[in-house]
Motif scaffolding. Structure first.
Motif, PDB file in Angstrom:
ATOM      1  N   ALA A  94       0.732  -1.152  -0.008  1.00  0.00           N
ATOM      2  CA  ALA A  94      -0.012  -0.102  -0.065  1.00  0.00           C
ATOM      3  C   ALA A  94       0.963   1.071   0.095  1.00  0.00           C
ATOM      4  CB  ALA A  94      -0.923   0.013   1.143  1.00  0.00           C
ATOM      5  N   GLN A  95       1.892   1.323   0.837  1.00  0.00           N
ATOM      6  CA  GLN A  95       2.825   2.477   0.863  1.00  0.00           C
ATOM      7  C   GLN A  95       3.486   2.511  -0.382  1.00  0.00           C
ATOM      8  OE1 GLN A  95       5.727   1.698   4.038  1.00  0.00           O
ATOM      9  NE2 GLN A  95       4.186   2.297   5.584  1.00  0.00           N
ATOM     10  N   PHE A  96       3.854   1.379  -1.210  1.00  0.00           N
ATOM     11  CA  PHE A  96       4.589   1.621  -2.568  1.00  0.00           C
ATOM     12  C   PHE A  96       3.528   2.403  -3.610  1.00  0.00           C
ATOM     13  CE2 PHE A  96       5.097  -0.221  -6.793  1.00  0.00           C
ATOM     14  CZ  PHE A  96       6.114  -0.078  -7.055  1.00  0.00           C
ATOM     15  N   ARG A  97       2.201   1.739  -3.418  1.00  0.00           N
ATOM     16  CA  ARG A  97       1.447   2.301  -4.410  1.00  0.00           C
ATOM     17  C   ARG A  97       1.007   3.567  -4.128  1.00  0.00           C
ATOM     18  NH1 ARG A  97      -2.058  -2.013  -2.593  1.00  0.00           N
ATOM     19  NH2 ARG A  97      -1.304  -3.960  -3.423  1.00  0.00           N
ATOM     20  N   GLU A  98       0.902   4.106  -2.926  1.00  0.00           N
ATOM     21  CA  GLU A  98       0.704   5.613  -2.690  1.00  0.00           C
ATOM     22  C   GLU A  98       1.832   6.251  -3.112  1.00  0.00           C
ATOM     23  OE1 GLU A  98      -1.227   8.835  -1.538  1.00  0.00           O
ATOM     24  OE2 GLU A  98      -1.959   6.731  -1.474  1.00  0.00           O
ATOM     25  N   LYS A  99       3.032   5.854  -2.998  1.00  0.00           N
ATOM     26  CA  LYS A  99       4.280   6.621  -3.292  1.00  0.00           C
ATOM     27  C   LYS A  99       4.179   6.833  -4.980  1.00  0.00           C
ATOM     28  CE  LYS A  99       7.297   6.003   0.345  1.00  0.00           C
ATOM     29  NZ  LYS A  99       8.716   5.333   0.691  1.00  0.00           N
ATOM     30  N   GLN A 100       3.820   5.545  -5.600  1.00  0.00           N
ATOM     31  CA  GLN A 100       3.800   5.559  -7.035  1.00  0.00           C
ATOM     32  C   GLN A 100       2.594   6.508  -7.782  1.00  0.00           C
ATOM     33  OE1 GLN A 100       2.326   1.520  -8.516  1.00  0.00           O
ATOM     34  NE2 GLN A 100       3.964   1.847 -10.403  1.00  0.00           N
ATOM     35  N   ARG A 101       1.550   6.663  -6.890  1.00  0.00           N
ATOM     36  CA  ARG A 101       0.530   7.487  -7.269  1.00  0.00           C
ATOM     37  C   ARG A 101       0.731   8.829  -7.221  1.00  0.00           C
ATOM     38  NH1 ARG A 101      -3.181  10.326  -5.081  1.00  0.00           N
ATOM     39  NH2 ARG A 101      -2.731   9.969  -2.974  1.00  0.00           N
ATOM     40  N   LEU A 102       1.455   9.228  -6.067  1.00  0.00           N
ATOM     41  CA  LEU A 102       1.885  10.621  -5.925  1.00  0.00           C
ATOM     42  C   LEU A 102       3.058  11.060  -6.944  1.00  0.00           C
ATOM     43  CD1 LEU A 102       2.492  10.831  -2.100  1.00  0.00           C
ATOM     44  CD2 LEU A 102       0.556  11.974  -3.486  1.00  0.00           C
ATOM     45  N   LEU A 103       3.706  10.297  -7.511  1.00  0.00           N
ATOM     46  CA  LEU A 103       4.766  10.397  -8.466  1.00  0.00           C
ATOM     47  C   LEU A 103       4.140  10.627  -9.652  1.00  0.00           C
ATOM     48  CD1 LEU A 103       7.924   8.203  -7.590  1.00  0.00           C
ATOM     49  CD2 LEU A 103       7.599  10.651  -7.425  1.00  0.00           C
ATOM     50  N   LEU A 104       3.290   9.804 -10.033  1.00  0.00           N
ATOM     51  CA  LEU A 104       2.426   9.657 -11.401  1.00  0.00           C
ATOM     52  C   LEU A 104       1.510  11.056 -11.601  1.00  0.00           C
ATOM     53  CD1 LEU A 104       1.435   6.207 -11.872  1.00  0.00           C
ATOM     54  CD2 LEU A 104       3.129   7.515 -13.250  1.00  0.00           C
ATOM     55  N   GLU A 105       0.945  11.603 -10.363  1.00  0.00           N
ATOM     56  CA  GLU A 105      -0.104  12.801 -10.348  1.00  0.00           C
ATOM     57  C   GLU A 105       0.805  13.904 -10.435  1.00  0.00           C
ATOM     58  OE1 GLU A 105      -2.312  12.178  -6.863  1.00  0.00           O
ATOM     59  OE2 GLU A 105      -3.745  11.066  -7.799  1.00  0.00           O
ATOM     60  N   THR A 106       1.888  14.075  -9.766  1.00  0.00           N
ATOM     61  CA  THR A 106       2.592  15.569 -10.020  1.00  0.00           C
ATOM     62  C   THR A 106       3.436  15.982 -11.137  1.00  0.00           C
ATOM     63  OG1 THR A 106       4.706  14.357  -9.024  1.00  0.00           O
ATOM     64  CG2 THR A 106       3.456  15.325  -7.287  1.00  0.00           C
ATOM     65  N   PRO A 107       2.769  16.991 -11.694  1.00  0.00           N
ATOM     66  CA  PRO A 107       3.420  17.218 -13.137  1.00  0.00           C
ATOM     67  C   PRO A 107       4.915  17.494 -12.885  1.00  0.00           C
ATOM     68  CG  PRO A 107       2.394  19.245 -12.002  1.00  0.00           C
ATOM     69  CD  PRO A 107       2.303  18.032 -11.133  1.00  0.00           C
ATOM     70  N   GLN A 108       5.543  16.950 -14.142  1.00  0.00           N
ATOM     71  CA  GLN A 108       6.680  16.819 -14.254  1.00  0.00           C
ATOM     72  C   GLN A 108       7.424  18.223 -15.017  1.00  0.00           C
ATOM     73  OE1 GLN A 108       8.895  14.664 -13.050  1.00  0.00           O
ATOM     74  NE2 GLN A 108       7.218  13.497 -12.108  1.00  0.00           N
ATOM     75  N   PRO A 109       8.180  18.736 -14.502  1.00  0.00           N
ATOM     76  CA  PRO A 109       8.545  20.135 -15.434  1.00  0.00           C
ATOM     77  C   PRO A 109       9.241  19.951 -16.516  1.00  0.00           C
ATOM     78  CG  PRO A 109      10.263  19.611 -13.613  1.00  0.00           C
ATOM     79  CD  PRO A 109       9.139  18.658 -13.606  1.00  0.00           C
TER      80      PRO A 109
END
Length: 126
Positions: A94-109
């Protein structure tokens, strides 16, 4: 022709002398190495490390521990341990999925790639 035979005989003689010399040195060093009194098992023959198979120990030996584990003398609830391990794996996933979701949602510059010429002129001097 006799000179070639002489060269061959000399090289054969020197090779033989070299081989005999190396053999003598090898046998001498081997005999010296064997003459030193070394007991490789001296670390295992201490008085504070008795034989676990002799039964002279008053404490627990490895055989006692294995025997108790097979008899179930440790009172371990294997079902609770299994449940705890499954819960730990689920929490980590669950922690891994949450970190993965946060990385995918944040816009990359996005770095703009400019095709326009630079504003600073380049001066080339001869």
């Amino acid at each position: 022709m006799p000179l070639n035979g002489l060269k061959f005989g000399l090289s054969l003689f020197s090779t033989t002398v070299l081989a005999v010399g190396m053999g003598i040195v090898g046998l001498t060093s081997a005999s010296l190495a064997q003459s030193t009194p070394v007991n490789p098992l001296q670390d295992f023959q201490r008085l504070d490390n008795p034989d676990p198979l002799s039964g002279s120990n008053s404490g627990k030996t490895m055989l006692d521990i294995i025997h108790q584990s097979r008899l179930g003398g440790f009172n371990i609830d294997y079902e609770a341990v299994g449940n705890q391990q499954r819960q730990n794996i689920q929490d980590a996933a669950a922690q891994f999925r949450e970190k993965q979701r946060l990385l995918l949602e944040t816009p990359q510059p996005i770095t703009p790639t400019s095709t326009e010429p630079t504003t600073n002129p380049i001066n080339i001097q001869p």
